[in-house]
Scaffold this active site. Structure first.
Site, mmCIF file in Angstrom:
data_model
loop_
_atom_site.group_PDB
_atom_site.id
_atom_site.type_symbol
_atom_site.label_atom_id
_atom_site.label_comp_id
_atom_site.label_asym_id
_atom_site.label_seq_id
_atom_site.Cartn_x
_atom_site.Cartn_y
_atom_site.Cartn_z
ATOM 1 N NE ARG B 53 -1.041 -1.091 4.685
ATOM 2 C CZ ARG B 53 -1.896 -1.770 5.461
ATOM 3 N NH1 ARG B 53 -3.181 -1.748 5.198
ATOM 4 N NH2 ARG B 53 -1.455 -2.471 6.483
ATOM 5 C CD GLU B 64 -1.719 2.353 5.512
ATOM 6 O OE1 GLU B 64 -0.637 2.015 5.974
ATOM 7 O OE2 GLU B 64 -2.786 1.717 5.702
ATOM 8 C CE LYS B 77 -8.922 -0.729 3.568
ATOM 9 N NZ LYS B 77 -9.201 -1.684 4.671
ATOM 10 C CB THR B 92 -8.388 4.378 15.549
ATOM 11 O OG1 THR B 92 -8.599 4.670 16.922
ATOM 12 C CG2 THR B 92 -6.909 4.168 15.293
ATOM 13 C CB ALA B 147 -13.561 0.063 16.660
ATOM 14 C CG ASP B 169 -8.760 -2.267 26.159
ATOM 15 O OD1 ASP B 169 -8.967 -2.384 24.931
ATOM 16 O OD2 ASP B 169 -8.242 -1.236 26.658
ATOM 17 N N GLY B 233 -3.199 -6.038 15.445
ATOM 18 C CA GLY B 233 -2.985 -4.615 15.726
ATOM 19 C C GLY B 233 -1.659 -4.041 15.238
ATOM 20 C CG ASP B 235 -2.057 -1.906 11.510
ATOM 21 O OD1 ASP B 235 -1.399 -1.141 12.235
ATOM 22 O OD2 ASP B 235 -3.268 -1.779 11.315
ATOM 23 C CE LYS B 239 -1.319 0.590 15.676
ATOM 24 N NZ LYS B 239 -1.905 -0.721 15.413
ATOM 25 C CB VAL B 301 -0.225 -5.795 7.805
ATOM 26 C CG1 VAL B 301 0.907 -6.131 8.759
ATOM 27 C CG2 VAL B 301 0.050 -6.383 6.430
#
Lengths: 351, 351
Positions: B53, B64, B77, B92, B147, B169, B233, B235, B239, B301
Site C-alpha cells: 500500500r 494509505e 481502499k 482511529t 472497535a 484491555d 494490531g 500493522d 507499531k 496487516v
C-alpha cells in the site's frame, strides 16, 4: 470528549454542482484563480510529499492514483485513461478526488474531477507558458480537438491573452465542435487541413491527442525557432506525440522528473537527459525562456500537486456557494470504539 | 455509437446503507460469505496485480491507498490510522473504497469501508485461523477491546465455532463495552485483569490494540504450545504488539511479504527471515499447522486483495437489496469529446 457534530459527513461535489460552480465563479475567473493556486503550490514544491502516480495498466488503458500531501492536507485523484472509451460513448479520461486532513485522516471533500482535471490541466499549461512562451505570443495551434482542447484555449486566453487559434484534428468534426464551442468568446479561429498548416505562424503549439501509441503529431521540420510547445497528450508509457528530433532541439521543462521520464515525451530520451523542473523556473532558481529563438517544450503529464491545488481551490469555494451535498461516508458511533454497538443500535431501530 | 443510459452514475453505499445491508443479510451470513470471497481470492492470488500500500505518514498517523486488480476488476481502499482520534470522538480507522471496470476505467461502486474493513479484517483472521489454529479450538483471548474486537469475536464464532472469550484491555470500560455488545450471542465471556490472565487456557490469542508504538502486549512466557496467535494490531512501521522472542518460537504466516516486512510484527526480524504466505496454505502448496504443539502466528496487516474481495462481495448484494443511492460522479456529455459543450449547455439551461 469533545462532541463534534456530523462527523459522518463529507461534502460531495457532483458533476452538476461542479458545472454550476465553474459557471457561478465564471470560467475565466475560475481558470485564473485555479492557475494561481497551481502556481502557489509549485512555488512551495519542496513542502510536498511527492511520488510518481501509481498506475494499473491493462490492454485497454490505465487506472491511476495520484496522492500528495503538504503535511497539513492530503489529496489524491483517481483517474483512468481509456482511448477506446470514446467509441462507446464514454469519456477517455474520468476522475474524482478527495482532500483530507492529515491530522486526523478524515476526508474533507469528495469531488468529481473529470471537468476539474480538464480545467487544472489547462491552467497548468497556461502557467507553464506564462514562463516559457515568448511574451508577445497571441496565436496558438491546437492539434487534437477533443475534450481538453477548449479548456486549453480558454485558459491561454484568460491567462496569456491568446486570441488566435489554429485547429487541427484527424477527425474534422472534432475541430468543428471545438470551433463551435469557442464561438463568440473573442477568438479568431481557423480550422486547418493538416498539422503542418495548423502550426504555420503559431507562437505556441499545443498537442493534445488521445491515442495510446507512439505517434508523431509533430515532425522536426514543423517546429520553427521561438516556438513554445505545450505537449499535453503524451502522458503514459508508450504514448508520445512528438518526434524525438524535436526534443533534441528544445529546452525541456517538466513537472516531476521521476514521473515524466516514465510517462512523458522524454521517455524517448536517455534517463539522464537534462531537463528543467517547472517549479524552479517559477521560483526563479532556474531560467525559463532565455532567447526569442529558443524552442521551449513543456512536457506535461499532469502531477498530483496540480490536483491538490484544484482540490483545495474547490474546497475554498464551497462555503460561499453551497454547491455541494452531504455524503454519509464515515462511520460515527456515539463512542468511537463502539462500531459494533452502532450496528446493534441500527438493528434495534429497524425492529 | 451505443447509447448507455446513466453513464454518470456510480452506486454509493453510505454508512447507513452498509449497516442495513449487513443486518439484512445477517451478521453471521455476511461474515461467512465475505470469508468465502476472501478465501476465493487468496486461492487465485497469482492473478492479482499486487503492490504494497502507498502510505503517507505524519506525526499523528497515516493515510494509505490500497489498490489491486485481477485484470477484470480494479479496487482500491482509502484508509487512515490515527490512534489519537479516539480522544477527539473520531474513529482511529476510517475507510472508503471504489471498485472499477478495468476495461473502461469507470467506477462501478463507491462505498463506506469503515464498517466493511472491520468485517473483512475479522473474516480474514478467521480464514487464516481455519487453516492455522488447532481443529478443536473453542476459546479465544482478545487483547485490545476496541472497535475491531466484537467483529473478530463474531467472525471466529461464525466460521470456527469459537464460543468462549477471555477479554483484556488496559481500559476496563472497553472490555465492558465489548462484553455488553456480545451479550446474548452465544458466548461465554470472561473479563480479565491482565493479558496474562486472558491468555490462560486460550486456544487462540487475538491481539488487536491501537497504539502506534513498539508495544509488548504479549511476552514470551505467556505463549504456550499449540497456540494460534492472530496478531491484528501491529500493522504500521513502528507499531508492533509482540515480543520478538515469540516470533522466533512461532511459525509465521503472512499475507503479502513485501508489505508485511515493512508493517507487520516481522519488522522486528531480519528481512530474509522465513515466513509462509497464507495463500499457499489455502491452495495446499504449503503446510499450515503441522502439529498440536506448534505455535502458529498470523502476522496480519491487511492486504488490498481482502478489500477487493469485500468490494466485489458488497457489489454482488446491491441488485437484490437496493441498499444504495446513485451518485452523479462522472461527467457524461452527449458526445464524449464535448466536455466543454456540456458546460456551455449547463450555462444555457441556467439562464
Amino acid at each position: 470528549m469533545t462532541v463534534i457534530p456530523n462527523l459522518n459527513i463529507v461534502p460531495f461535489v457532483s458533476v452538476d454542482h461542479m458545472m454550476k460552480l465553474v459557471l457561478r465563479v465564471g470560467i475565466d475567473t475560475f481558470l485564473r484563480e485555479l492557475a494561481d493556486a497551481v502556481e502557489e503550490d509549485f512555488r512551495r514544491w519542496e513542502s510536498f510529499d511527492k511520488t510518481p502516480r501509481i498506475a494499473s495498466h491493462s490492454k485497454e488503458g490505465v487506472i491511476e492514483l495520484m496522492p500528495t500531501s503538504d503535511g497539513t492536507l492530503y489529496g489524491f485523484k483517481y483517474v483512468n485513461g481509456h482511448p477506446k472509451n470514446m467509441k462507446e460513448g464514454r469519456q477517455t479520461v474520468t476522475a474524482f478526488g478527495v482532500l483530507s486532513d492529515v491530522g486526523n485522516g478524515y476526508p474533507l471533500l469528495l469531488t468529481e474531477m473529470t471537468i476539474l482535471t480538464a480545467l487544472r490541466t489547462a491552467a497548468t499549461s497556461a502557467v507553464a507558458a506564462k514562463y516559457l512562451a515568448r511574451k508577445n505570443s497571441r496565436s496558438m495551434a491546437i492539434i487534437g480537438n477533443g475534450a481538453q482542447s477548449e479548456f486549453q484555449a480558454r485558459a491561454f486566453k484568460a491567462i496569456l491573452g491568446i486570441d488566435t487559434l489554429r485547429l487541427f484534428d484527424i477527425d474534422p468534426s472534432a475541430s468543428e465542435k471545438c470551433a463551435r464551442n469557442l464561438a463568440g468568446q473573442g477568438f479568431a479561429i481557423k480550422i486547418c487541413e493538416s498539422a503542418q498548416e495548423a502550426v504555420e505562424g503559431a507562437d505556441i503549439i499545443t498537442t493534445v491527442t488521445a491515442d495510446k501509441q507512439y505517434a508523431t503529431i509533430l515532425t522536426d521540420n514543423m517546429v520553427g525557432p521561438g516556438i513554445h510547445i505545450n505537449a499535453v497528450g503524451g502522458d503514459c508509457p508508450g504514448k508520445t506525440e512528438l518526434h524525438r528530433d524535436i526534443l533534441l532541439r528544445s529546452d525541456i521543462f517538466v513537472e516531476y522528473p521521476p514521473q515524466t521520464r516514465i510517462e512523458g515525451e522524454i521517455q524517448q530520451l536517455p534517463a539522464d537527459y537534462p531537463v528543467t523542473e517547472l517549479w524552479q523556473v517559477i521560483t526563479g532558481e532556474k531560467q525559463g525562456r532565455a532567447s526569442e529563438r529558443q524552442i521551449t517544450l513543456f512536457d506535461s503529464v499532469g502531477f498530483a500537486t496540480e490536483d491538490f491545488s484544484a482540490l483545495r481551490y474547490v474546497r475554498s469555494k464551497l462555503p460561499s456557494t453551497g454547491l455541494y451535498t452531504e455524503l454519509d461516508l464515515l462511520a460515527d458511533p456515539d463512542e468511537p470504539r463502539d462500531l459494533f454497538g452502532m450496528l446493534l443500535r441500527c438493528e434495534a431501530a429497524l425492529v
